[in-house]
Design a protein around this motif. Structure first.
Motif, PDB file in Angstrom:
ATOM      1  N   TYR A 225     -21.336  41.401   2.407  1.00  0.00           N
ATOM      2  CA  TYR A 225     -22.496  40.516   2.500  1.00  0.00           C
ATOM      3  C   TYR A 225     -23.228  40.771   3.814  1.00  0.00           C
ATOM      4  CZ  TYR A 225     -20.784  37.619  -1.367  1.00  0.00           C
ATOM      5  OH  TYR A 225     -20.372  37.159  -2.591  1.00  0.00           O
ATOM      6  N   ASN A 226     -22.466  41.003   4.886  1.00  0.00           N
ATOM      7  CA  ASN A 226     -23.053  41.131   6.216  1.00  0.00           C
ATOM      8  C   ASN A 226     -22.796  42.471   6.896  1.00  0.00           C
ATOM      9  OD1 ASN A 226     -24.279  38.456   6.817  1.00  0.00           O
ATOM     10  ND2 ASN A 226     -22.217  37.762   6.310  1.00  0.00           N
ATOM     11  N   HIS A 227     -21.999  43.334   6.263  1.00  0.00           N
ATOM     12  CA  HIS A 227     -21.635  44.600   6.893  1.00  0.00           C
ATOM     13  C   HIS A 227     -21.682  45.725   5.872  1.00  0.00           C
ATOM     14  CE1 HIS A 227     -20.079  42.185  10.247  1.00  0.00           C
ATOM     15  NE2 HIS A 227     -19.467  41.451   9.343  1.00  0.00           N
TER      16      HIS A 227
ATOM     17  N   PRO B 202     -17.590  32.106   8.557  1.00  0.00           N
ATOM     18  CA  PRO B 202     -18.716  32.026   7.637  1.00  0.00           C
ATOM     19  C   PRO B 202     -20.074  32.034   8.339  1.00  0.00           C
ATOM     20  CG  PRO B 202     -17.663  29.882   7.846  1.00  0.00           C
ATOM     21  CD  PRO B 202     -16.833  30.851   8.632  1.00  0.00           C
ATOM     22  N   ASP B 203     -21.027  32.745   7.699  1.00  0.00           N
ATOM     23  CA  ASP B 203     -22.411  32.662   8.163  1.00  0.00           C
ATOM     24  C   ASP B 203     -23.039  31.407   7.562  1.00  0.00           C
ATOM     25  OD1 ASP B 203     -23.108  33.267   5.505  1.00  0.00           O
ATOM     26  OD2 ASP B 203     -23.842  35.279   5.968  1.00  0.00           O
ATOM     27  N   GLU B 204     -24.333  31.229   7.702  1.00  0.00           N
ATOM     28  CA  GLU B 204     -25.004  30.026   7.211  1.00  0.00           C
ATOM     29  C   GLU B 204     -24.925  29.879   5.692  1.00  0.00           C
ATOM     30  OE1 GLU B 204     -27.780  33.414   7.719  1.00  0.00           O
ATOM     31  OE2 GLU B 204     -26.565  32.351   9.175  1.00  0.00           O
ATOM     32  N   ASP B 205     -24.647  30.992   4.967  1.00  0.00           N
ATOM     33  CA  ASP B 205     -24.503  30.943   3.519  1.00  0.00           C
ATOM     34  C   ASP B 205     -23.045  30.913   3.069  1.00  0.00           C
ATOM     35  OD1 ASP B 205     -27.309  31.051   3.005  1.00  0.00           O
ATOM     36  OD2 ASP B 205     -27.263  33.198   3.433  1.00  0.00           O
TER      37      ASP B 205
ATOM     38  N   HIS C 131     -20.810  33.276   3.811  1.00  0.00           N
ATOM     39  CA  HIS C 131     -20.291  34.632   3.645  1.00  0.00           C
ATOM     40  C   HIS C 131     -19.644  35.120   4.945  1.00  0.00           C
ATOM     41  CE1 HIS C 131     -23.712  34.760   0.577  1.00  0.00           C
ATOM     42  NE2 HIS C 131     -22.582  34.556  -0.068  1.00  0.00           N
TER      43      HIS C 131
ATOM     44  N   VAL D   7     -18.444  36.907   8.253  1.00  0.00           N
ATOM     45  CA  VAL D   7     -18.884  37.775   9.357  1.00  0.00           C
ATOM     46  C   VAL D   7     -17.610  38.120  10.111  1.00  0.00           C
ATOM     47  CG1 VAL D   7     -20.225  37.919  11.491  1.00  0.00           C
ATOM     48  CG2 VAL D   7     -21.136  36.666   9.530  1.00  0.00           C
TER      49      VAL D   7
END
Length: 108
Positions: free
Chosen positions: A50-52, A86-89, A91, A93
């Motif tokens: 999701y982030n990487h 978790p990020d703001e959604d 998912h 990090v």
């Protein structure tokens, strides 16, 4: 490694030595990671995409839980849990050291 830690899980520093997408898994955005924890390579399956981008993770230091046992996901044995927040959604990090540190070091 028998270092004292206040945590139930042993969280160690590892370097991602190989990473690739894991499309055959049923979970979205899962990647296969190979982690060098200082003389030993462990495999980890994590929802990090999701982030990487998996290609960008190679050479990066991450934290992982190494004493939780293993689980098989779509034929891939995951031996370590790569740690994220978790990020703001919601998912993951990845949690990483601010600077390069010795591989295998234990969180305390």
């Amino acid at each position: 490694m028998s270092e004292e830690t206040p945590f139930d899980a042993r969280i160690q520093v590892a370097e991602v030595v190989r990473a690739e997408p894991f499309p055959e898994a049923n979970k979205p955005e899962l990647a296969k990671l190979w982690l060098d924890v200082g003389g030993e390579t462990l495999r980890s399956a994590g929802q990090v995409c999701y982030n990487h981008d998996p290609a960008d993770l190679v050479g990066r230091q991450v934290l992982c839980a190494t004493n939780l046992g293993s689980v098989r996901i779509a034929g891939f044995e995951s031996e370590a849990l790569t740690v994220g927040v978790p990020d703001e959604d919601g998912h993951p990090v990845l949690v990483t050291p601010d600077e390069e540190v010795p591989l295998g070091g234990t969180l305390y």
